[in-house]
Design a protein around this motif. Sequence first.
Motif, PDB file in Angstrom:
ATOM      1  N   LEU A 111      -0.453 -65.072 -43.466  1.00 57.19           N
ATOM      2  CA  LEU A 111       0.595 -65.074 -44.234  1.00 57.19           C
ATOM      3  C   LEU A 111       1.997 -65.035 -43.496  1.00 57.19           C
ATOM      4  CD1 LEU A 111      -0.737 -62.689 -47.322  1.00 57.19           C
ATOM      5  CD2 LEU A 111      -0.437 -65.219 -47.201  1.00 57.19           C
ATOM      6  N   ALA A 112       2.153 -64.114 -42.511  1.00 60.98           N
ATOM      7  CA  ALA A 112       3.064 -64.104 -41.637  1.00 60.98           C
ATOM      8  C   ALA A 112       3.476 -65.301 -40.946  1.00 60.98           C
ATOM      9  CB  ALA A 112       3.047 -62.859 -40.703  1.00 60.98           C
ATOM     10  N   SER A 113       2.416 -65.959 -40.534  1.00 61.14           N
ATOM     11  CA  SER A 113       2.832 -67.258 -39.754  1.00 61.14           C
ATOM     12  C   SER A 113       3.176 -68.454 -40.838  1.00 61.14           C
ATOM     13  CB  SER A 113       1.713 -67.848 -39.121  1.00 61.14           C
ATOM     14  OG  SER A 113       0.508 -67.947 -39.982  1.00 61.14           O
ATOM     15  N   LEU A 114       2.498 -68.376 -42.112  1.00 55.19           N
ATOM     16  CA  LEU A 114       2.889 -69.376 -43.160  1.00 55.19           C
ATOM     17  C   LEU A 114       4.462 -69.009 -43.751  1.00 55.19           C
ATOM     18  CD1 LEU A 114      -0.443 -69.277 -45.180  1.00 55.19           C
ATOM     19  CD2 LEU A 114       0.554 -71.356 -43.715  1.00 55.19           C
ATOM     20  N   ARG A 115       4.760 -67.851 -43.862  1.00 52.96           N
ATOM     21  CA  ARG A 115       6.014 -67.563 -44.184  1.00 52.96           C
ATOM     22  C   ARG A 115       7.121 -68.055 -43.136  1.00 52.96           C
ATOM     23  NH1 ARG A 115       7.722 -61.535 -46.192  1.00 52.96           N
ATOM     24  NH2 ARG A 115       6.638 -62.303 -47.732  1.00 52.96           N
ATOM     25  N   VAL A 116       6.907 -67.865 -41.965  1.00 50.76           N
ATOM     26  CA  VAL A 116       7.776 -68.539 -40.977  1.00 50.76           C
ATOM     27  C   VAL A 116       7.838 -69.939 -40.900  1.00 50.76           C
ATOM     28  CG1 VAL A 116       8.224 -68.489 -38.239  1.00 50.76           C
ATOM     29  CG2 VAL A 116       7.579 -66.324 -39.469  1.00 50.76           C
ATOM     30  N   ALA A 117       6.694 -70.642 -40.883  1.00 52.19           N
ATOM     31  CA  ALA A 117       6.582 -72.106 -40.864  1.00 52.19           C
ATOM     32  C   ALA A 117       6.982 -72.976 -41.729  1.00 52.19           C
ATOM     33  CB  ALA A 117       5.245 -72.245 -40.438  1.00 52.19           C
TER      34      ALA A 117
END
Length: 299
Positions: A111-117
């Motif tokens: 979820l953290a990586s999706l939020r950034v990307a």
Amino acid sequence: MLDLDRLRALHAVANHGSVSAAAEALHVTTSAVSQQLAKLERETGHKLLERNGRGIRLTDAAKLLVVHAEGILSLVEQAEADLEAHRGVVVGELAVAAFPTAIRGLMPAALASLRVAHPGLRVLVKEYDPSLSVPLVARGDIDLAIVQDWNNVPLPIPEGLVKGTICEDAADVALPSTHPLAHRDEVDLKELAGDAWISSTPGSICCDWLTHTLRSVDSEPHIDHMAYEFATQLALVAAGLGNAILPRLGRGTVPEGVRLVVLRQSLSRRVYAVWRHEAARRPAICEALDALRASAGAV
């Protein structure tokens, strides 16, 4: 011309069994669903619902219309997925269901990586056992389900759904440190015949799987304690109350008084995602899968 929202309301009633349940699934009021159905009856010139005791049932005309509604809604979903893919931008909402250890072990990093990307994508996560989340995907209530099964007991996937592997998750047996076999590097399940066991709650995949697995080695399971969370199971093992077979993903810290031993049978569970065939081209689903696989690789 038939209205799409009214067809969706009828389809939801057919899937969920009542107007109130359909309203909850569609995130609208019961009154709104009733109004849509009343308008659809006027449009078609057919009565669609009739009383059945304290509940309702679909008329023959409604059942015929639901069959067509399923095809129409499927085409709409496919068209929306194709348009998203054509735009090449990952935006909108993605409703995800996952079992507890997947939420704990995979979802935070993903979820953290999706939020950034993809800041335009909103991912909504709910905790469900796979036996519940797969039907939710099939009905269209959830976009993506993170599920599990075991290498000796596969999870059936209904027609119309697609699955993609995220990772393989090996399992070990957790023994009280006072157990006669706790000093071993490897143990056979048959050597634990007659022991007390600790498992997840009745009816869950893991509980059913443990029962099946022990019986497959001619050991009738004595499951004395049931708890869904791994931390609770480990605490019971540490107290000397039984053994537990636990996969590694999301297992957490192993307390004192517990010895993890490798199983000679090499038991493991498969973690994978399930989505509807019509939504396969949605960029949000593709990106979520990539993020979950990257999270699993890091673990």
